[in-house]
Motif scaffolding. Structure first.
Motif, PDB file in Angstrom:
ATOM      1  N   LEU A   9       0.867  -1.176   0.000  1.00  0.00           N
ATOM      2  CA  LEU A   9       0.000   0.000   0.000  1.00  0.00           C
ATOM      3  C   LEU A   9       0.905   1.227   0.000  1.00  0.00           C
ATOM      4  CD1 LEU A   9      -2.866   1.200   0.310  1.00  0.00           C
ATOM      5  CD2 LEU A   9      -2.558   1.027   2.775  1.00  0.00           C
ATOM      6  N   THR A  10       0.770   2.037  -1.038  1.00  0.00           N
ATOM      7  CA  THR A  10       1.660   3.178  -1.158  1.00  0.00           C
ATOM      8  C   THR A  10       0.812   4.403  -1.479  1.00  0.00           C
ATOM      9  OG1 THR A  10       3.556   4.006  -2.417  1.00  0.00           O
ATOM     10  CG2 THR A  10       2.110   2.538  -3.571  1.00  0.00           C
ATOM     11  N   GLY A  11       1.392   5.573  -1.337  1.00  0.00           N
ATOM     12  CA  GLY A  11       0.603   6.774  -1.614  1.00  0.00           C
ATOM     13  C   GLY A  11       1.278   7.983  -1.034  1.00  0.00           C
ATOM     14  N   PHE A  12       0.853   9.152  -1.527  1.00  0.00           N
ATOM     15  CA  PHE A  12       1.480  10.402  -1.092  1.00  0.00           C
ATOM     16  C   PHE A  12       1.148  10.668   0.369  1.00  0.00           C
ATOM     17  CE2 PHE A  12       0.121  12.074  -5.548  1.00  0.00           C
ATOM     18  CZ  PHE A  12       0.785  11.024  -6.131  1.00  0.00           C
ATOM     19  N   LEU A  13       1.920  11.576   0.951  1.00  0.00           N
ATOM     20  CA  LEU A  13       1.645  12.006   2.326  1.00  0.00           C
ATOM     21  C   LEU A  13       0.219  12.551   2.391  1.00  0.00           C
ATOM     22  CD1 LEU A  13       5.001  13.893   2.790  1.00  0.00           C
ATOM     23  CD2 LEU A  13       4.369  11.743   3.835  1.00  0.00           C
ATOM     24  N   GLY A  14      -0.516  12.116   3.405  1.00  0.00           N
ATOM     25  CA  GLY A  14      -1.855  12.667   3.592  1.00  0.00           C
ATOM     26  C   GLY A  14      -2.896  12.152   2.616  1.00  0.00           C
ATOM     27  N   SER A  15      -2.569  11.061   1.878  1.00  0.00           N
ATOM     28  CA  SER A  15      -3.545  10.600   0.894  1.00  0.00           C
ATOM     29  C   SER A  15      -4.585   9.663   1.503  1.00  0.00           C
ATOM     30  CB  SER A  15      -2.836   9.882  -0.258  1.00  0.00           C
ATOM     31  OG  SER A  15      -2.118   8.773   0.246  1.00  0.00           O
ATOM     32  N   GLY A  16      -4.403   9.304   2.758  1.00  0.00           N
ATOM     33  CA  GLY A  16      -5.418   8.472   3.404  1.00  0.00           C
ATOM     34  C   GLY A  16      -5.033   7.015   3.572  1.00  0.00           C
ATOM     35  N   LYS A  17      -3.726   6.706   3.478  1.00  0.00           N
ATOM     36  CA  LYS A  17      -3.310   5.310   3.677  1.00  0.00           C
ATOM     37  C   LYS A  17      -3.670   4.835   5.079  1.00  0.00           C
ATOM     38  CE  LYS A  17       1.139   5.603   2.894  1.00  0.00           C
ATOM     39  NZ  LYS A  17       1.352   7.021   2.619  1.00  0.00           N
ATOM     40  N   THR A  18      -3.423   5.707   6.055  1.00  0.00           N
ATOM     41  CA  THR A  18      -3.660   5.300   7.433  1.00  0.00           C
ATOM     42  C   THR A  18      -5.145   5.077   7.679  1.00  0.00           C
ATOM     43  OG1 THR A  18      -1.717   6.566   8.045  1.00  0.00           O
ATOM     44  CG2 THR A  18      -3.129   5.878   9.826  1.00  0.00           C
ATOM     45  N   THR A  19      -5.972   5.934   7.090  1.00  0.00           N
ATOM     46  CA  THR A  19      -7.430   5.773   7.225  1.00  0.00           C
ATOM     47  C   THR A  19      -7.860   4.429   6.649  1.00  0.00           C
ATOM     48  OG1 THR A  19      -7.501   8.129   6.743  1.00  0.00           O
ATOM     49  CG2 THR A  19      -9.602   6.991   6.831  1.00  0.00           C
ATOM     50  N   LEU A  20      -7.338   4.118   5.489  1.00  0.00           N
ATOM     51  CA  LEU A  20      -7.686   2.848   4.849  1.00  0.00           C
ATOM     52  C   LEU A  20      -7.205   1.678   5.706  1.00  0.00           C
ATOM     53  CD1 LEU A  20      -8.732   1.253   2.396  1.00  0.00           C
ATOM     54  CD2 LEU A  20      -6.524   1.567   1.314  1.00  0.00           C
ATOM     55  N   LEU A  21      -5.994   1.800   6.247  1.00  0.00           N
ATOM     56  CA  LEU A  21      -5.462   0.721   7.074  1.00  0.00           C
ATOM     57  C   LEU A  21      -6.254   0.532   8.360  1.00  0.00           C
ATOM     58  CD1 LEU A  21      -1.599   0.813   6.980  1.00  0.00           C
ATOM     59  CD2 LEU A  21      -3.120  -1.019   6.313  1.00  0.00           C
ATOM     60  N   LYS A  22      -6.651   1.642   8.959  1.00  0.00           N
ATOM     61  CA  LYS A  22      -7.430   1.529  10.201  1.00  0.00           C
ATOM     62  C   LYS A  22      -8.695   0.733   9.947  1.00  0.00           C
ATOM     63  CE  LYS A  22      -5.903   5.627  12.644  1.00  0.00           C
ATOM     64  NZ  LYS A  22      -6.058   7.067  12.708  1.00  0.00           N
ATOM     65  N   ARG A  23      -9.273   0.987   8.771  1.00  0.00           N
ATOM     66  CA  ARG A  23     -10.478   0.265   8.418  1.00  0.00           C
ATOM     67  C   ARG A  23     -10.186  -1.222   8.284  1.00  0.00           C
ATOM     68  NH1 ARG A  23     -12.590  -0.528   3.679  1.00  0.00           N
ATOM     69  NH2 ARG A  23     -14.668  -1.338   3.983  1.00  0.00           N
ATOM     70  N   VAL A  24      -9.092  -1.526   7.610  1.00  0.00           N
ATOM     71  CA  VAL A  24      -8.705  -2.920   7.415  1.00  0.00           C
ATOM     72  C   VAL A  24      -8.440  -3.588   8.770  1.00  0.00           C
ATOM     73  CG1 VAL A  24      -6.809  -4.355   6.554  1.00  0.00           C
ATOM     74  CG2 VAL A  24      -7.761  -2.576   5.110  1.00  0.00           C
ATOM     75  N   LEU A  25      -7.832  -2.825   9.682  1.00  0.00           N
ATOM     76  CA  LEU A  25      -7.432  -3.412  10.960  1.00  0.00           C
ATOM     77  C   LEU A  25      -8.573  -3.547  11.958  1.00  0.00           C
ATOM     78  CD1 LEU A  25      -3.960  -1.795  11.628  1.00  0.00           C
ATOM     79  CD2 LEU A  25      -4.457  -4.199  11.279  1.00  0.00           C
ATOM     80  N   THR A  26      -9.645  -2.787  11.769  1.00  0.00           N
ATOM     81  CA  THR A  26     -10.678  -2.831  12.805  1.00  0.00           C
ATOM     82  C   THR A  26     -11.979  -3.447  12.311  1.00  0.00           C
ATOM     83  OG1 THR A  26     -11.207  -0.566  12.181  1.00  0.00           O
ATOM     84  CG2 THR A  26      -9.840  -0.860  14.125  1.00  0.00           C
ATOM     85  N   GLU A  27     -12.121  -3.568  10.997  1.00  0.00           N
ATOM     86  CA  GLU A  27     -13.376  -4.080  10.462  1.00  0.00           C
ATOM     87  C   GLU A  27     -13.497  -5.583  10.703  1.00  0.00           C
ATOM     88  OE1 GLU A  27     -14.735  -4.489   6.087  1.00  0.00           O
ATOM     89  OE2 GLU A  27     -14.600  -2.374   6.556  1.00  0.00           O
ATOM     90  N   ALA A  28     -14.719  -6.036  10.917  1.00  0.00           N
ATOM     91  CA  ALA A  28     -14.937  -7.467  11.115  1.00  0.00           C
ATOM     92  C   ALA A  28     -15.117  -8.136   9.760  1.00  0.00           C
ATOM     93  CB  ALA A  28     -16.163  -7.680  11.988  1.00  0.00           C
ATOM     94  N   HIS A  29     -14.005  -8.328   9.044  1.00  0.00           N
ATOM     95  CA  HIS A  29     -14.117  -8.903   7.707  1.00  0.00           C
ATOM     96  C   HIS A  29     -13.771 -10.386   7.721  1.00  0.00           C
ATOM     97  CE1 HIS A  29      -9.932  -8.181   8.291  1.00  0.00           C
ATOM     98  NE2 HIS A  29     -10.080  -6.885   8.165  1.00  0.00           N
ATOM     99  N   GLY A  30     -13.429 -10.895   8.911  1.00  0.00           N
ATOM    100  CA  GLY A  30     -13.146 -12.324   9.013  1.00  0.00           C
ATOM    101  C   GLY A  30     -11.793 -12.721   8.444  1.00  0.00           C
ATOM    102  N   GLN A  31     -11.012 -11.754   7.979  1.00  0.00           N
ATOM    103  CA  GLN A  31      -9.685 -12.094   7.463  1.00  0.00           C
ATOM    104  C   GLN A  31      -8.652 -11.686   8.496  1.00  0.00           C
ATOM    105  OE1 GLN A  31      -8.522 -12.053   3.607  1.00  0.00           O
ATOM    106  NE2 GLN A  31     -10.312 -11.055   2.764  1.00  0.00           N
ATOM    107  N   ARG A  32      -7.663 -12.530   8.650  1.00  0.00           N
ATOM    108  CA  ARG A  32      -6.598 -12.167   9.578  1.00  0.00           C
ATOM    109  C   ARG A  32      -5.467 -11.576   8.757  1.00  0.00           C
ATOM    110  NH1 ARG A  32      -6.850 -17.984  12.093  1.00  0.00           N
ATOM    111  NH2 ARG A  32      -6.460 -18.226   9.876  1.00  0.00           N
ATOM    112  N   ILE A  33      -5.269 -10.285   8.916  1.00  0.00           N
ATOM    113  CA  ILE A  33      -4.301  -9.574   8.084  1.00  0.00           C
ATOM    114  C   ILE A  33      -3.146  -9.089   8.952  1.00  0.00           C
ATOM    115  CG2 ILE A  33      -3.979  -7.599   6.545  1.00  0.00           C
ATOM    116  CD1 ILE A  33      -6.998  -7.774   5.935  1.00  0.00           C
TER     117      ILE A  33
END
Length: 356
Positions: A9-33
Motif C-alpha cells: 500500500l503506497t501513496g502520497f503524504l496525507g492521501s489516506g493510507k492510514t485511514t484505509l489501514l485503520k479500516r482494514v485493521l478494525t473491520e470485522a471482515h473475518g480475514q486475519r491480516i
C-alpha cells in the motif's frame, strides 16, 4: 503450504493510507491480516488502535489482525512473521505493507522476487496507490517518488475528490492514465474501499489478460502519428499524449505535464520471432531495467498456438505460456511499458525488428 499473499500500500503524504489501514485493521471482515508499517510514517496507527508502550514488535488485534512496526528491514520482518506462523505462534492469512509517503515501491516489490527466503513463503499480490486529489498535481510535479508510485500501481484510488472541482478531478485522472494505463482508477471517500478492491487483485500473476484503459487506446488511434517511428503496416503504437492535460486549470488551458513517468502501448498482428524477441527484451531489461517500472505483454509468437505472457518489474522479468488462442480470436501482440524517460524510438524499432 500455500504462499501468503502480500499487498503493498503506497501513496502520497496525507492521501489516506492510514485511514484505509485503520479500516482494514478494525473491520470485522473475518480475514486475519498482518500489517507491516514503516514506522517513520507521519501518522502512526499505534496511537489510536494499538495498545501503546509495548516492547513486542508484533501486536495481535481484537479482530484477529496482526500489526507490526518495522524496526529492521522488510526482509527480516517478513521472515520473522513467516517463522512465527509456521510454528503456530501467529495466525494470519495475508500481509499488507504500508510504505511511507515518499517511498519508492520498487525495492519493496523486488524483495518478493529476489530474496529466496521471502519468495518461499510469500506471493506479491499487488501494489495499491492512494492519490490525494487536492495536492496531487503539485506532488506529481515536485516529487519523482510520487510519480513512481503511480507508475508501479496495479490499482489507483483517488482520495479527497470532494475537495476539488469536477474539471480538476478529470484533469488528474487524465494525467494518471497517461502515466499508467493499466491500473484501474477509482475515487474513494475516507478510505471506504471494499476490501475486494484492495486484496487479491493478482497484479503480478502471469495471466493472459492485459487490461489497458480503453480511453487511452482510443486516444492513440486519432492522435497525430507524424512524429512516431512506427511502421503502421506492421505494428502500431500509442503516443505520449502530453497535449492539453491541464483543462481543469481555467486559464492554464494548455499546461503540459510532461511527466518523466510515461507509458506506451505497442501492438502488432504480425507474430514475433521468439529468439529475436528474447534477445531484444533481454537487452532492454539489462540496459533500462532501473528505469522500467512495470511492463507486461500478451504475445503472438511464431511456432506456438498458445499466448506467451511476460511481465516484469525493473530488471526482473518472468514469462510463461498462456492459454491457446481461440479459433476466432484475433492473434495480436499487446504490450505496455511504464517507465522513466524510456527511449521510445529504440524500443519501437527493436520490437519491429523482432517480428517474424
Amino acid at each position: 503450504m500455500a504462499l501468503i499473499p502480500a499487498t503493498i500500500l503506497t501513496g502520497f503524504l496525507g492521501s489516506g493510507k492510514t485511514t484505509l489501514l485503520k479500516r482494514v485493521l478494525t473491520e470485522a471482515h473475518g480475514q486475519r491480516i498482518a500489517v507491516i508499517e514503516n514506522e517513520f510514517g507521519e501518522e502512526n496507527i499505534d496511537n489510536d488502535i494499538l495498545v501503546a508502550d509495548t516492547e513486542e514488535q508484533i501486536i495481535q488485534m481484537s479482530n484477529g489482525c496482526v500489526c507490526c512496526t518495522i524496526r529492521e528491514d522488510l526482509r527480516s520482518t517478513l521472515s520473522l512473521l513467516a517463522a512465527k506462523r509456521r510454528k503456530g505462534l501467529l495466525a494470519f492469512d495475508r500481509v499488507v505493507i504500508e510504505t511511507t509517503g515518499l517511498a519508492d515501491p520498487g525495492p519493496v516489490a523486488q524483495t518478493f522476487f529476489m530474496d529466496d527466503e521471502v519468495a518461499e513463503s510469500f506471493l506479491l499480490d499487488s501494489i495499491v496507490t492512494l492519490v490525494d486529489a487536492k495536492h496531487a498535481q503539485q506532488q506529481l510535479d515536485d516529487r519523482q517518488e510520487a510519480r513512481r508510485q503511480v507508475g508501479f500501481a496495479d490499482q489507483i484510488f483517488i482520495s479527497k475528490a470532494d475537495l476539488v472541482s469536477a474539471d480538476e478531478l478529470d484533469a488528474l485522472i487524465h494525467r494518471l492514465k497517461h502515466m499508467n494505463p493499466r491500473a484501474p482508477i477509482e475515487t474513494v471517500h475516507f478510505g471506504q474501499v471494499p476490501l475486494a478492491k484492495v486484496l487479491d487483485l493478482r497484479g503480478f500473476n502471469l495471466n493472459a489478460k492485459l487490461d489497458i484503459d480503453p480511453d487511452f487506446l482510443k486516444a492513440d488511434a486519432h492522435d497525430h502519428h507524424d512524429h512516431s517511428h512506427c511502421d503502421h503496416d506492421h505494428g502500431h503504437c500509442a503516443h505520449d499524449h502530453d497535449h492539453d492535460h491541464g483543462h481543469g486549470h481555467g486559464h492554464a488551458r494548455h499546461h503540459h505535464h510532461d511527466d518523466d513517468v510515461k507509458s506506451f502501448v505497442w501492438r502488432s498482428e504480425r507474430p514475433f520471432d521468439p529468439h529475436r524477441l528474447e534477445d531484444f527484451l533481454g537487452a532492454v531489461v539489462q540496459v533500462w531495467g532501473p528505469k522500467l517500472l512495470r511492463y507486461k505483454g500478451v504475445l503472438h509468437m511464431q511456432g506456438t498456438d498458445r499466448k506467451v505472457i511476460f511481465q516484469g518489474v525493473h530488471q526482473l522479468m518472468g514469462s510463461d505460456l498462456g492459454p491457446v488462442w481461440k479459433p476466432h480470436e484475433k492473434r495480436e501482440s499487446k504490450m505496455v511499458f511504464i517507465g522513466i524517460d524510456l527511449p521510445r524510438d529504440i524500443l519501437t524499432q527493436g520490437l519491429e525488428q523482432s517480428l517474424a
